[in-house]
Design a protein around this motif. Sequence first.
Motif, PDB file in Angstrom:
ATOM      1  N   TYR A  70       2.710   7.280  -1.587  1.00  0.00           N
ATOM      2  CA  TYR A  70       2.537   8.577  -0.934  1.00  0.00           C
ATOM      3  C   TYR A  70       2.144   9.637  -1.952  1.00  0.00           C
ATOM      4  O   TYR A  70       2.772   9.780  -2.999  1.00  0.00           O
ATOM      5  CB  TYR A  70       3.838   8.986  -0.239  1.00  0.00           C
ATOM      6  CG  TYR A  70       4.257   8.000   0.817  1.00  0.00           C
ATOM      7  CD1 TYR A  70       3.802   8.111   2.127  1.00  0.00           C
ATOM      8  CD2 TYR A  70       5.068   6.915   0.506  1.00  0.00           C
ATOM      9  CE1 TYR A  70       4.149   7.189   3.101  1.00  0.00           C
ATOM     10  CE2 TYR A  70       5.422   5.973   1.463  1.00  0.00           C
ATOM     11  CZ  TYR A  70       4.965   6.124   2.763  1.00  0.00           C
ATOM     12  OH  TYR A  70       5.298   5.197   3.718  1.00  0.00           O
ATOM     13  N   LEU A 100      -0.818   6.435   1.756  1.00  0.00           N
ATOM     14  CA  LEU A 100      -0.856   7.577   2.667  1.00  0.00           C
ATOM     15  C   LEU A 100      -1.125   8.840   1.860  1.00  0.00           C
ATOM     16  O   LEU A 100      -0.335   9.208   0.989  1.00  0.00           O
ATOM     17  CB  LEU A 100       0.466   7.720   3.435  1.00  0.00           C
ATOM     18  CG  LEU A 100       0.563   8.943   4.371  1.00  0.00           C
ATOM     19  CD1 LEU A 100      -0.498   8.868   5.458  1.00  0.00           C
ATOM     20  CD2 LEU A 100       1.947   9.044   4.994  1.00  0.00           C
ATOM     21  N   ASN A 111       6.724   8.763   8.292  1.00  0.00           N
ATOM     22  CA  ASN A 111       6.211   7.451   7.921  1.00  0.00           C
ATOM     23  C   ASN A 111       7.231   6.664   7.111  1.00  0.00           C
ATOM     24  O   ASN A 111       7.455   5.479   7.332  1.00  0.00           O
ATOM     25  CB  ASN A 111       4.911   7.616   7.139  1.00  0.00           C
ATOM     26  CG  ASN A 111       4.131   6.321   7.009  1.00  0.00           C
ATOM     27  OD1 ASN A 111       4.439   5.495   6.153  1.00  0.00           O
ATOM     28  ND2 ASN A 111       3.125   6.149   7.846  1.00  0.00           N
ATOM     29  N   MET A 116       8.090   1.518   8.443  1.00  0.00           N
ATOM     30  CA  MET A 116       6.774   0.897   8.317  1.00  0.00           C
ATOM     31  C   MET A 116       6.599   0.145   6.999  1.00  0.00           C
ATOM     32  O   MET A 116       5.716  -0.681   6.867  1.00  0.00           O
ATOM     33  CB  MET A 116       5.679   1.972   8.438  1.00  0.00           C
ATOM     34  CG  MET A 116       5.722   2.759   9.732  1.00  0.00           C
ATOM     35  SD  MET A 116       5.510   1.710  11.179  1.00  0.00           S
ATOM     36  CE  MET A 116       3.804   1.227  10.995  1.00  0.00           C
TER      37      MET A 116
END
Length: 334
Positions: A70, A100, A111, A116
């Motif tokens: 991320y 992401l 998220n 996930m």
Amino acid sequence: MSSIQRVTIRDVAREANVSIATVSKALNGVDVVRPVTKEKIIQAAEKLNYVPNILGKQLKAHKTGMMGFYTTSISGPYFSVLVDAIAKESEKCGYSLNVLVSSNKKVVMNNILGGMVDGIISFEDMIGPEDLEILKKEQIKAVFIDRNIETKTIGSVVFDSYQASKTATENLLNLGHQDIAFLTGFEGTYDSDERLAGYKDALNEKELPINQDFLIPGYFEEKASYEAVKAFFQSKPEKIPTAFVAGNDVSAIGAVNALKDLNYQIPADFSITSFDGIDLLNYFSPGITTIKNPIREQGAVAVNHLVDLINGKTQGKSFTLTGELLIRESVRKL
């Protein structure tokens, strides 16, 4: 136009004239299903082009086989190397990588908390103290790069930016430079704060004053550094430096280009040094002296530590990696 309906395990069971449970056992390799029945189920699945719901199976098993990375940006040569290193190392460890890129903290946290991925690697300070408490409470396995954190479920991999900056500044001091400017990054971020502190301490140890006018905002960006250096000279400062420490390599490139456009020469008029040792420097003239950051090693260490956290083999630790001073043409002795 009617929408295409996804073929489900129920459809396969109907086609093969068996129960849903029998289909599930057959497709998951459970030995209790007779070979003739299993063959009939496989033929039915192939006929219907049935695709198993892998995500559903993973969530049921409480494992996704994925880790998440991320960040708010992957632009620039540093991130291209880092993401590539993380992706390759995660694949070696049997994981896929979900990248992401978002500046929306709510999207990122949803998220992360949505199950996930099995664990996360993050770079930005966008995940603040309150969010960290949530990650701890939910026992999310996480490794932060260049952000020093160490808890039961969270570890970190940091580049020793303080010592790197101190070394870079001391090298210029040893060459006779005393008036040294610093192209800053973003206040409040680990790398930026540590590099500024290393620069200041190197000057303080030589009992040299910190000239606030010499702290030039470069924001770790080529364009911002270019414009900031040009603006500095156009402001007609009472005193100008003989050398620059740039917050990273792309800042150094911006600074050098600005100085060239102002008809200065490197290193005849100014010396400059920076951090990271990105590959792009191999094609830039003059060669820029830099502290090489082991970027690929950072990514690999982060992945392996995260895998150990996911598998319960360790608690969160902080790993510190050191840099190497690479002397090139951009510095000279006064």
